[in-house]
Motif scaffolding. Structure first.
Motif, short mmCIF file in Angstrom:
data_model
loop_
_atom_site.label_atom_id
_atom_site.label_comp_id
_atom_site.label_asym_id
_atom_site.label_seq_id
_atom_site.Cartn_x
_atom_site.Cartn_y
_atom_site.Cartn_z
N UNK A 161 0.83 -1.22 0.00
CA UNK A 161 0.00 0.00 0.00
C UNK A 161 0.86 1.26 0.00
N UNK A 162 1.89 1.24 0.86
CA UNK A 162 2.77 2.42 0.96
C UNK A 162 3.43 2.72 -0.38
N UNK A 163 3.78 1.65 -1.11
CA UNK A 163 4.54 1.80 -2.35
C UNK A 163 3.68 2.16 -3.55
N UNK A 164 2.44 2.57 -3.33
CA UNK A 164 1.60 2.96 -4.46
C UNK A 164 2.26 4.05 -5.29
N UNK A 165 2.11 3.98 -6.63
CA UNK A 165 2.69 5.01 -7.50
C UNK A 165 2.24 6.40 -7.05
N UNK A 166 3.16 7.35 -7.09
CA UNK A 166 2.84 8.72 -6.71
C UNK A 166 3.10 9.02 -5.24
N UNK A 167 3.42 7.97 -4.45
CA UNK A 167 3.69 8.20 -3.03
C UNK A 167 4.96 9.03 -2.86
N UNK A 168 5.05 9.74 -1.73
CA UNK A 168 6.24 10.52 -1.40
C UNK A 168 7.26 9.57 -0.81
N UNK A 169 8.38 9.38 -1.52
CA UNK A 169 9.35 8.35 -1.12
C UNK A 169 9.86 8.56 0.31
N UNK C 91 12.74 -17.33 0.46
CA UNK C 91 12.46 -17.58 -0.96
C UNK C 91 11.00 -17.26 -1.26
N UNK C 92 10.12 -17.72 -0.38
CA UNK C 92 8.68 -17.47 -0.54
C UNK C 92 8.38 -15.97 -0.46
N UNK C 93 9.03 -15.28 0.46
CA UNK C 93 8.80 -13.84 0.62
C UNK C 93 9.26 -13.08 -0.63
N UNK C 94 10.41 -13.46 -1.17
CA UNK C 94 10.91 -12.79 -2.39
C UNK C 94 9.86 -12.88 -3.49
N UNK C 95 9.30 -14.08 -3.69
CA UNK C 95 8.30 -14.28 -4.74
C UNK C 95 7.04 -13.46 -4.43
N UNK C 96 6.61 -13.52 -3.20
CA UNK C 96 5.39 -12.82 -2.80
C UNK C 96 5.53 -11.31 -2.99
N UNK C 97 6.65 -10.74 -2.56
CA UNK C 97 6.85 -9.29 -2.67
C UNK C 97 6.93 -8.85 -4.12
N UNK C 98 7.61 -9.65 -4.96
CA UNK C 98 7.72 -9.27 -6.38
C UNK C 98 6.33 -9.16 -7.00
N UNK C 99 5.43 -10.06 -6.62
CA UNK C 99 4.06 -10.04 -7.15
C UNK C 99 3.26 -8.88 -6.52
N UNK C 100 3.32 -8.80 -5.19
CA UNK C 100 2.57 -7.76 -4.45
C UNK C 100 2.94 -6.35 -4.90
N UNK C 101 4.23 -6.10 -5.10
CA UNK C 101 4.70 -4.76 -5.45
C UNK C 101 4.56 -4.50 -6.94
N UNK C 102 4.07 -5.51 -7.68
CA UNK C 102 3.99 -5.39 -9.14
C UNK C 102 5.32 -4.88 -9.70
#
Lengths: 204, 204, 204
Positions: A161-169, C91-102
């Motif tokens: 959620x925090x990393x949404x595009x347009x967020x203030x880094x 390993x699971x977290x790396x995969x999950x974050x890559x998907x979650x963060x698009x």
């Protein structure tokens, strides 16, 4: 005159240390719900709880050095006290950083995180008197484990959620630092439970 | 012909490993005070110290495997060598990252951090010959603990300063990575002291 | 009728757990090479492997509590299972974050990181049947250590590349979170090897 079982003071001291976690998580929850100007005073009270925890840890170490018979291996009692102290540190750090960074608002998901932490603290405190019958504590481990999974899940969604595009880094960085402490505290409760499990494996 | 007490080589090897920490912290302090073009050469020297530390750790492991009588539990000697090695790694990483990221300037508070790290290294080195009388080392633990608290306090203020509104988020990220290694090194000295305390609890 | 050596089920269970790491690293490599829309399905399969790992860890704990004679100290078997589980989590977290963060694209160096992780998983899996002769496992430790150094080196260069002037700080933050899990997994393989070394020191 009653005879106290030898080493029983350790159960009491560890129970006191775990009770501190209940107070500290409740204060952190209050802080996350308070308007910014009121946060500093709550953080100061949480810091006093953390100091009281340091004193308890110190007392446990001194007792370990002067007690001939301990209920478990000395190293395990020491590890338990140290892991409880770690959790208290993470809770205190979360409060301190939120104040220091003048965090505008806590990110969505904070209330869920705090619910997890308060429940984990209660569970840990309830389990300490049970250390004398450590083999019966598996419901405690199982729920702590489930809570840690929930915290981990919430943490990742909060970051996404925090990393949404347009967020203030810069705001993202600040919020991330604080939220990380929540996650570290949830992990910390699991590490406390790991030591309890180590003791149970030895006693079995 | 003199008879060496059995296992005494471990005290010497651990003292050598701790002496490396004194050299490494002094080099890191020099690096943070040097103009950017001179940093790479200092980082290279620190990296050699880190390599020498790896060799010492390896020697300790080989000795542990070939020595029948050790002064403490084998696992504790191994843990002590590993924790000293961890600190050396953090110091080396801090230097490496500062060079790699072409950090413009170290953030305010860096000199205080380095003072803490240099003092912690000296204390650790001074305590190693005392391992033979581990029960008398409580002044060492107490000061290491105070230094870790100071480093933690400084670290948080450094981050709060970095996060000032208007800061360049990318520069903040780079500086944060480096400063984190300082904080990890300070924690690492405390973890070394924790192992010493574990040994003392067993010996008491 | 053949008599199984007592405690031999632990070697099999730990070998199964380590085999899971081979599957998981291969899936993570596939995910990093797949176009974004295909990643979620691969992450879901990796998550199933992680669940299977949790079940194995649980079985090992239950067996530890019900077995009278174990091939090594109970605590060391428990630690080995826990450290293998940690790697699976990273390993699971790396995969999950890559998907979650698009995550748009994995940063340069990702292929090298995955090569290291796949090799470390293979090595770990190959070493588990050798636990019965733990003293002969030094080639395993040495290569794992070299792989961890390579991962660390790659990680730092990846971050330095990410931090190039003009980069989008938010994208940097997202990529850094994912790459950190790679580095934590590489460290995790070393922690597995550390426990194996602890066992070897005790047995020597």
């Amino acid at each position: 005159m009653r005879i106290k079982p030898r080493g029983s003071q350790f159960f009491q001291l560890l129970a006191d240390a775990a009770a501190n976690l209940v107070t500290a998580t409740a204060l952190l929850r209050d802080l996350t719900e308070a308007p910014p100007p009121e946060r500093e005073a709550i953080a100061a009270r949480l810091h006093e709880v953390e100091h009281a925890g340091d004193d308890l840890t110190h007392t446990i170490m001194v007792e370990l050095n002067s007690t001939f018979v301990t209920p478990f291996d000395r190293e395990d009692i020491q590890a338990l006290a140290a892991r409880i102290d770690d959790v208290l540190d993470f809770l205190d750090t979360a409060a301190d950083l939120a104040v220091l960074y003048r965090l505008e608002k806590f990110p969505p998901g904070t209330d869920g995180m705090l619910r997890v932490l308060c429940r984990a603290a209660e569970l840990t405190a309830e389990s300490m008197p049970g250390l004398a019958k450590v083999g019966e504590l598996s419901p405690y481990w199982i729920e702590i484990n489930a809570l840690e999974n929930e915290a981990d899940h919430t943490y990742r969604r909060m970051l996404a959620d925090l990393f949404q595009p347009g967020a203030d880094a810069l705001e993202v960085l600040k919020a991330k630092e604080v939220v990380e402490q929540f996650e570290l505290a949830a992990d910390g409760f699991e590490h406390v439970a790991d030591v309890v499990q180590t003791i149970a494996v030895k006693e079995s």
